[in-house]
Design an enzyme around this catalytic site. Structure first.
Site, PDB file in Angstrom:
ATOM      1  N   ASP A 334       0.860  -1.185   0.000  1.00 44.28           N
ATOM      2  CA  ASP A 334       0.000   0.000   0.000  1.00 44.28           C
ATOM      3  C   ASP A 334       0.894   1.232   0.000  1.00 44.28           C
ATOM      4  O   ASP A 334       1.672   1.445   0.925  1.00 44.28           O
ATOM      5  CB  ASP A 334      -0.907  -0.010   1.237  1.00 44.28           C
ATOM      6  N   ARG A 336      -0.277   4.433  -0.380  1.00 44.23           N
ATOM      7  CA  ARG A 336      -1.070   5.654  -0.192  1.00 44.23           C
ATOM      8  C   ARG A 336      -0.585   6.488   0.988  1.00 44.23           C
ATOM      9  O   ARG A 336       0.021   5.981   1.925  1.00 44.23           O
ATOM     10  CB  ARG A 336      -2.541   5.293   0.036  1.00 44.23           C
TER      11      ARG A 336
END
EC number: 3.5.4.25
Length: 402
Positions: A334, A336
């Site tokens: 991930d 983000r």
């Protein structure tokens, strides 16, 4: 998920612009000059956009430099990608620098081979055992910045790097140069130059520099009283959107959702994920309770971009789960960040939220960015038959409450 928190450090617009221009050059296949504050410099080119002609150009530029440093071009892969290729020795690098390097000390490795090393969706055009003798140390700060720059460009996280020694300034006992000399050399060769410091600060700077640039009322299904506000960093980079539903009270915790864009799920109605359900479900919920804020963040595919998400889908069709596919591409599971969301909330006048999410990482990330998360509000939807494995992966690999 990337760790990024707000700091009270001013970041110049010129720094954002230099990185943004370097990103554009990488995307069109050009090389850029990356330098450190203490005078080291290297040419950097994306492996994804590489061709034999641009690789030859990079070699000719390094041939002009003189000095005591090793100017041999190197292929940089993230340790995750190198491990997926079959270089077991890369696994020890994952928690450290995360950068793995192969020497390109001759013309024996063509651009097509480099691209297949970078892209797991390509047919393998390499033999790991033949390449193993080429494993070489990577110049630490420059290499990490080179990989980071390819990620910012939403390209595969793989780069060609070649250190440069410019003129007599690189003396036998000193490999460093004044920054002005480095920039002048880049200018003479029509190259953009960017510092490792500016690359490292880019995400933080882009988030802190967000400004409201447009707003309009847009009645939505289930939430007719909706206003959309667009935020853009002052370098002209990617915009994020805030959907303000109803008239939320800034003195109370606002029902909020951080929703990362998903072209396939949000717009096309893809059944591979639950993103479309979550987007429309959040709007419906906020409309029913009377108010809320949905932050629509421009970070497709857990932050890897749409093209890389399509590559990840191909890997998933071969048996990988969501996290494994991103890692095989060379990314973290991930990528983000949520500082832009926190900055948008602050500019809209909200410091406390009731967060509509099943992702505990979002709760902790937003709190680290200075927003008080006073409640996590459950937000999940049943499987449609196509996304069951995806939902199971969310629970097992990312700890989602499903």
């Amino acid at each position: 998920m990337s760790e990024l928190v707000a700091e009270n450090v001013p970041i110049a617009a010129s720094a954002l612009q230099s990185v943004d221009r370097a990103i554009a050059d990488l995307r069109r296949g050009a090389c850029v000059l990356v330098y450190t504050g203490d005078g080291f410099a290297a040419l950097v080119q994306s492996a994804e956009t590489l061709c034999d002609a641009t690789l030859s150009q990079l070699r000719s530029l390094t041939a002009e430099s003189s000095g005591s440093i090793d100017t041999t071009p190197r292929l940089l892969l993230t340790a995750r990608r190198a491990a997926a290729v079959g270089f077991d020795e890369a696994r020890s690098l994952i928690p450290v620098s995360g950068v793995f390097a192969l020497s390109l000390d001759s013309d024996a490795i063509e651009a097509s081979t480099i691209q297949s090393l970078a892209d797991p969706t390509d047919e393998p055009g390499y033999d790991v055992e033949v390449l193993r003798p080429r494993v070489t140390p990577a110049p630490a700060a420059l290499s990490e910045s080179a990989i980071d720059l390819t990620k910012l460009a939403r390209l595969l996280p793989a780069a060609i790097i070649a250190q440069v020694a410019i003129g007599a300034g690189a003396a036998a006992n000193s490999q460093t140069l004044p920054v002005k000399v480095i920039r002048d050399w880049a200018g003479r060769h029509d190259l953009l130059s960017v510092s490792t410091e500016d690359i490292a600060d880019y995400r933080l700077g882009a988030a802190k520099a967000l400004t409201k640039v447009a707003a309009a009322k847009i009645p939505l299904d289930h939430a007719e009283n909706t206003r959309v506000v667009a935020f853009r960093p002052n370098d002209g980079g990617i915009e994020h959107l805030a959907l303000i539903i109803g008239e939320p009270d800034p003195s109370a915790p606002v029902l909020a959702r951080m929703h990362s864009e998903c072209f396939t799920g949000d717009l096309l109605g893809s059944l591979r994920c639950d993103c479309g359900d979550q987007l429309r479900g959040a709007i419906r919920t906020m409309g029913e309770v009377g108010s809320g804020i949905l932050l629509y963040l421009s970070q497709e595919g857990r932050g890897i971009g749409l093209i890389n998400k399509l590559r990840a889908y191909e890997l998933q069709d071969r048996g990988a789960d969501t996290a494994e596919a991103n890692e095989q591409l060379g990314f973290d599971a991930d990528e983000r960040i949520y500082l832009p969301a926190a900055e948008m909330l602050r500019q809209l006048g909200f410091k406390r939220v009731r967060l509509l999410t099943n992702n505990p990482q979002k709760v902790s990330a937003l709190a680290r960015c200075g927003i008080s998360v006073e409640e996590r509000v459950a937000h999940h939807f049943p499987s449609n038959g196509h996304n069951q494995f995806y939902l199971e992966t969310k629970a097992a690999r990312f700890g989602h409450y499903l």
